[in-house]
Enzyme design. Sequence first.
Site, PDB file in Angstrom:
ATOM      1  N   GLU A  54       0.826  -1.213   0.000  1.00 57.76           N
ATOM      2  CA  GLU A  54       0.000   0.000   0.000  1.00 57.76           C
ATOM      3  C   GLU A  54       0.863   1.268   0.000  1.00 57.76           C
ATOM      4  O   GLU A  54       0.534   2.258   0.638  1.00 57.76           O
ATOM      5  CB  GLU A  54      -0.994   0.005   1.166  1.00 57.76           C
ATOM      6  CG  GLU A  54      -2.104  -1.024   0.995  1.00 57.76           C
ATOM      7  CD  GLU A  54      -3.338  -0.726   1.830  1.00 57.76           C
ATOM      8  OE1 GLU A  54      -3.615   0.465   2.083  1.00 57.76           O
ATOM      9  OE2 GLU A  54      -4.040  -1.678   2.200  1.00 57.76           O
ATOM     10  N   HIS A 337      -1.510  -0.711  10.190  1.00 60.88           N
ATOM     11  CA  HIS A 337      -0.878  -1.996  10.492  1.00 60.88           C
ATOM     12  C   HIS A 337       0.426  -1.727  11.226  1.00 60.88           C
ATOM     13  O   HIS A 337       1.015  -0.654  11.093  1.00 60.88           O
ATOM     14  CB  HIS A 337      -0.545  -2.771   9.207  1.00 60.88           C
ATOM     15  CG  HIS A 337      -1.723  -3.408   8.541  1.00 60.88           C
ATOM     16  ND1 HIS A 337      -1.800  -4.756   8.273  1.00 60.88           N
ATOM     17  CD2 HIS A 337      -2.874  -2.875   8.074  1.00 60.88           C
ATOM     18  CE1 HIS A 337      -2.944  -5.025   7.665  1.00 60.88           C
ATOM     19  NE2 HIS A 337      -3.619  -3.904   7.536  1.00 60.88           N
TER      20      HIS A 337
END
Length: 492
Positions: A54, A337
């Site tokens: 990402e 995350h």
Amino acid sequence: MTKDDLNAPPTIRVFSLNCWGLKFLAKYRHERLSEIGNQIAAISPPPDIVGLQECWTQQDYLAIREKTEHILPHGKFYHSGIFGGGLAILSRWPIEESSMWRYPLNGRPTAFFRGDWFVGKGVACARVRFGRRRKDVAEIFCTHLHAPYEAEPNDSYICHRTAQAWEIAKLMRGAAERGHLVIGLGDFNMIPLSLAHRIIETHTPCRDVWRLLHPDSSIGAAKDPVERKRERPMPTAEYSIKENGATCDSALNTWRWNEAHRKRLEKGEDVVIEPVVEDPRAKRLDYIFFSSGEHSPTALSKSESRPSAEVDTWALQDVKVGMMMRHPELKCSLSDHFSVEATLVRSAYPADYSRPSSSSLDEAGFKSSLLPVAVYDEILGMILKYTAREYRQRRLRLAHFGTELALAIACLIGVWWVPHNFVAFILMLVSSLGLAAGVIDGLIGGLFVGSELRALREFDWEIRNARAKAVAEKSTGDTKAGVVTNDKQNGV
């Protein structure tokens, strides 16, 4: 390149992080990713291999490269799909070869609000030489599997994610067969021991580094049915991080906080969550897998000495969850995350090491390891169910196109007899809009669904082929067991 760079290193440190760098959607994107670069550069000892997911824009990738170039001078940003693949690999050593492997099954264009299909998910592959010897090669596979939008087994994209796990498993197994160090890392969007996880650990010699050191760690969030069946006590946030390896949905991650806490944070308050709070949602979605060529990976005991050897390999020294710090000014977590970080150490087999007997090896020289036949039947049932769904979708979309085309023709004929111009205009507007929608549906049904069905046929064949091998192996094992039983009964 220095002399030390030419010699194989005693350790290789691996780092993986989903950066949450969605352009226009991720809050404080550039500020967070720039700080991620700062924090990677500050890791001591520094990482040797970094996989990012990402990381969607060249701007953010270059910002991270600028911060880390002194420790990771080599890197590759991977281009894929309409909006990119979001994958990048940074390395201490030169990248000899690189490729981007697109997944044949990867979402649906109609789910534009999810975006998996548009971003072109796949596997970023890099071949890195870390020493002078021919075998001093690491093959890196960085990926981000299709996101789960419902809990398994009701996830409508479970067939896609299973097929993607199968694809990366083939790539990693091929690298292992070449005798190279294999490192697979990324956001796999799966929980431990799920179907996708078992495929990777069964159809490759690679192993999940966290479970090598923490074999009894959680297999899902504490609130999930699969974890509740284990009847374990509710973990604290600290336990989820240190023992379960939770990288996502942690109570310590500010992006998972409730609205009240986030508003306080936005007002400038330095909100602190105690590590002893209960953490029912934390789970592990980010992984590092590795294998050392044909040898099954192991964890190196702290007391283990390295014997003189003819064959050297790699073992796991330690693994941890990292990148838990917050942005120094914004006070938010650097991503939604946390990272997973592992250290591989050069180990050795003693000179008298002997490989398994040839009867237990397959034609590639690996210990034969296949899933139970029932699991292949489960996958085939999943493929059959999803294929039937896609055939229905194809018929409906093509029928929609045909209906809209017929209505458009009817409206074109009808305008010849309507008494008022504004009625003719409405008929033409409605028919044009309807035909446009029908054409889009027709293209999706005729082209995209057709492509998806062909990919499903390929996946179906591969699973059936593996199932046949599993059946043959089981039959051979049953026959051998029967011979042993008869021999015992006959006193042999």
